[in-house]
Design a protein around this motif. Sequence first.
Motif, PDB file in Angstrom:
ATOM      1  N   HIS A 162       0.841  -1.444  -0.056  1.00 34.76           N
ATOM      2  CA  HIS A 162      -0.084  -0.019   0.122  1.00 34.76           C
ATOM      3  C   HIS A 162       0.829   1.163  -0.032  1.00 34.76           C
ATOM      4  O   HIS A 162       0.648   2.337  -0.710  1.00 34.76           O
ATOM      5  CB  HIS A 162      -1.000   0.013   1.004  1.00 34.76           C
ATOM      6  N   ALA A 163       2.051   1.170   0.755  1.00 34.64           N
ATOM      7  CA  ALA A 163       2.801   2.496   0.667  1.00 34.64           C
ATOM      8  C   ALA A 163       3.351   2.525  -0.728  1.00 34.64           C
ATOM      9  O   ALA A 163       3.299   3.787  -1.141  1.00 34.64           O
ATOM     10  CB  ALA A 163       3.957   2.162   1.889  1.00 34.64           C
ATOM     11  N   VAL A 164       3.811   1.608  -1.417  1.00 33.25           N
ATOM     12  CA  VAL A 164       4.381   1.842  -2.630  1.00 33.25           C
ATOM     13  C   VAL A 164       3.392   2.527  -3.568  1.00 33.25           C
ATOM     14  O   VAL A 164       3.179   3.377  -4.417  1.00 33.25           O
ATOM     15  CB  VAL A 164       4.916   0.435  -3.223  1.00 33.25           C
ATOM     16  N   TRP A 165       2.083   1.827  -3.323  1.00 35.77           N
ATOM     17  CA  TRP A 165       0.796   2.374  -4.201  1.00 35.77           C
ATOM     18  C   TRP A 165       0.668   3.888  -4.007  1.00 35.77           C
ATOM     19  O   TRP A 165       0.013   4.556  -4.891  1.00 35.77           O
ATOM     20  CB  TRP A 165      -0.436   1.373  -4.059  1.00 35.77           C
ATOM     21  N   CYS A 166       0.988   4.326  -2.787  1.00 34.32           N
ATOM     22  CA  CYS A 166       0.640   5.691  -2.548  1.00 34.32           C
ATOM     23  C   CYS A 166       1.423   6.658  -3.465  1.00 34.32           C
ATOM     24  O   CYS A 166       0.948   7.820  -3.849  1.00 34.32           O
ATOM     25  CB  CYS A 166       1.098   6.026  -1.143  1.00 34.32           C
ATOM     26  N   ALA A 167       2.428   6.065  -4.025  1.00 37.46           N
ATOM     27  CA  ALA A 167       3.163   6.986  -4.840  1.00 37.46           C
ATOM     28  C   ALA A 167       3.102   6.970  -6.261  1.00 37.46           C
ATOM     29  O   ALA A 167       3.740   7.358  -7.037  1.00 37.46           O
ATOM     30  CB  ALA A 167       4.701   6.733  -4.559  1.00 37.46           C
ATOM     31  N   ARG A 168       1.957   6.047  -6.825  1.00 39.25           N
ATOM     32  CA  ARG A 168       1.804   5.929  -8.246  1.00 39.25           C
ATOM     33  C   ARG A 168       1.519   7.082  -9.151  1.00 39.25           C
ATOM     34  O   ARG A 168       2.184   7.160 -10.189  1.00 39.25           O
ATOM     35  CB  ARG A 168       0.450   4.987  -8.283  1.00 39.25           C
ATOM     36  N   ASN A 169       0.996   8.104  -8.537  1.00 36.00           N
ATOM     37  CA  ASN A 169       0.947   9.425  -9.483  1.00 36.00           C
ATOM     38  C   ASN A 169       2.261   9.933  -9.788  1.00 36.00           C
ATOM     39  O   ASN A 169       2.370  10.606 -10.799  1.00 36.00           O
ATOM     40  CB  ASN A 169      -0.167  10.205  -8.691  1.00 36.00           C
ATOM     41  N   PHE A 170       3.159  10.044  -8.696  1.00 40.23           N
ATOM     42  CA  PHE A 170       4.277  10.431  -8.771  1.00 40.23           C
ATOM     43  C   PHE A 170       5.280   9.696 -10.017  1.00 40.23           C
ATOM     44  O   PHE A 170       6.111  10.050 -10.773  1.00 40.23           O
ATOM     45  CB  PHE A 170       5.220  10.461  -7.566  1.00 40.23           C
ATOM     46  N   ILE A 171       5.045   8.230 -10.034  1.00 38.31           N
ATOM     47  CA  ILE A 171       5.741   7.496 -10.855  1.00 38.31           C
ATOM     48  C   ILE A 171       5.344   7.493 -12.326  1.00 38.31           C
ATOM     49  O   ILE A 171       6.010   7.477 -13.337  1.00 38.31           O
ATOM     50  CB  ILE A 171       5.778   5.847 -10.372  1.00 38.31           C
ATOM     51  N   GLY A 172       3.816   7.639 -12.626  1.00 38.35           N
ATOM     52  CA  GLY A 172       3.206   7.521 -13.721  1.00 38.35           C
ATOM     53  C   GLY A 172       3.514   6.187 -14.561  1.00 38.35           C
ATOM     54  O   GLY A 172       3.698   5.230 -13.854  1.00 38.35           O
ATOM     55  N   ASN A 173       3.732   6.482 -15.883  1.00 40.25           N
ATOM     56  CA  ASN A 173       3.794   5.284 -16.491  1.00 40.25           C
ATOM     57  C   ASN A 173       5.448   4.766 -17.073  1.00 40.25           C
ATOM     58  O   ASN A 173       5.778   4.885 -18.012  1.00 40.25           O
ATOM     59  CB  ASN A 173       2.979   5.087 -17.977  1.00 40.25           C
ATOM     60  N   GLU A 174       6.482   4.885 -16.053  1.00 39.20           N
ATOM     61  CA  GLU A 174       7.672   4.496 -16.286  1.00 39.20           C
ATOM     62  C   GLU A 174       8.334   3.618 -15.295  1.00 39.20           C
ATOM     63  O   GLU A 174       7.638   3.570 -14.268  1.00 39.20           O
ATOM     64  CB  GLU A 174       8.439   5.745 -16.462  1.00 39.20           C
ATOM     65  N   PRO A 175       9.142   2.914 -15.713  1.00 37.42           N
ATOM     66  CA  PRO A 175       9.801   1.698 -14.797  1.00 37.42           C
ATOM     67  C   PRO A 175      10.478   2.800 -13.629  1.00 37.42           C
ATOM     68  O   PRO A 175      10.950   3.929 -13.707  1.00 37.42           O
ATOM     69  CB  PRO A 175      11.171   1.215 -15.443  1.00 37.42           C
ATOM     70  N   PHE A 176      10.493   1.887 -12.485  1.00 40.53           N
ATOM     71  CA  PHE A 176      11.053   2.682 -10.937  1.00 40.53           C
ATOM     72  C   PHE A 176      11.796   1.925 -10.059  1.00 40.53           C
ATOM     73  O   PHE A 176      11.608   0.571 -10.332  1.00 40.53           O
ATOM     74  CB  PHE A 176       9.894   3.562 -10.723  1.00 40.53           C
ATOM     75  N   ALA A 177      12.307   2.499  -9.366  1.00 42.72           N
ATOM     76  CA  ALA A 177      13.078   1.829  -8.174  1.00 42.72           C
ATOM     77  C   ALA A 177      12.199   2.055  -6.868  1.00 42.72           C
ATOM     78  O   ALA A 177      11.613   2.950  -6.610  1.00 42.72           O
ATOM     79  CB  ALA A 177      14.445   2.176  -7.932  1.00 42.72           C
ATOM     80  N   VAL A 178      12.445   0.858  -5.887  1.00 42.32           N
ATOM     81  CA  VAL A 178      12.032   0.973  -4.630  1.00 42.32           C
ATOM     82  C   VAL A 178      13.219   0.691  -3.671  1.00 42.32           C
ATOM     83  O   VAL A 178      13.913  -0.315  -3.840  1.00 42.32           O
ATOM     84  CB  VAL A 178      11.000   0.144  -4.291  1.00 42.32           C
ATOM     85  N   LEU A 179      13.217   1.467  -2.676  1.00 42.56           N
ATOM     86  CA  LEU A 179      14.330   1.043  -1.819  1.00 42.56           C
ATOM     87  C   LEU A 179      13.956   1.090  -0.292  1.00 42.56           C
ATOM     88  O   LEU A 179      13.163   2.139  -0.045  1.00 42.56           O
ATOM     89  CB  LEU A 179      15.579   2.113  -1.730  1.00 42.56           C
TER      90      LEU A 179
END
Length: 290
Positions: free
Chosen positions: A112-129
């Motif tokens: 859920h925490a990662v999902w909260c940032a979905r609009n910031f990421i948009g439609n591109e690959p991304f990292a989670v640390l």
Amino acid sequence: MQRVRKAIIPAAGLGTRFLPATKAMPKEMLPIVDKPTIQYIVEEAIESGIEDIIIVTGKGKRAIEDHFDNAYELEQTLLNKEKFDLLYKVQEPTKMVDIHYIRQKEPKGLGHAVWCARNFIGNEPFAVLLGDDIVKAETPCLKQLINENNRTHSSVIGVKRVPDNETNRYGIIDPIDQNGRSYQVRNFVEKPELGTAPSNLAIIGRYIFTPEIFMFLDKQEVGAGGEIQLTDAIQKLNQIQRVFAYEFEGKRYDVGEKLGFIETTIEFALEKEELRDDLLKFMAGKLDLN
Ligand code: G1P
């Protein structure tokens, strides 16, 4: 495929393992010697080529924002006193990179925490640390995963071997096929009960995702521990796109629990010239007493 430019750092957890220290202070601000753990994580992201970071925070996490912000009064005082080395240390975290913040309003788990940032990421690959692990490596851990993503054009999950009696603390992979450090995976299992783990390759808090992971986080139901689990969404993503696991090179420090935190503090302190000799003397004295 697009380059990995953005990273999410979830930092909304309650830090219960360090209570009462974390009653009024975010666990991400606990220092290893003189630097908050989250700064090590941000540094790794930057050294890996990340340009934009979003930190997912929660209640009581304001100190993280203050740490990466200017501190005018303190900076002015240090400047007036000509303490330039300290001024540099205070300004360093501010200058590092653009950091954005979003709040996870309810503690519903890592997925859920990662999902909260979905609009910031948009439609591109991304990292989670994740902040519970610091990794020291010749090539930064996240950079190794980005290199693997460049090779495979797929999601890549960082893994390391853990002892058999610790597999219940992690997401564990069920590998099918190995090519050097890279694995194809049949199943990703969150915190399997002891004795049931399909391997001892554990997920260690570094991930590269294609944006399709959000399709699964959107409708992910609660899993292990009653929380929305990132690992469960990875398992579903792996059914429609290959998700690789990568056994990264380097030493991993578990700063998310007390013993690991203390060991890391000692090891990092021993690397500091101004502390090393006195600390060694102190430790030798302790050994003599026993
Ligand atoms: C989280 C993940 C788990 C992973 C671990 C690494 O668990 O859910 O898959 O192995 O981080 O630190 P947590 O430690 O938040 O319970």
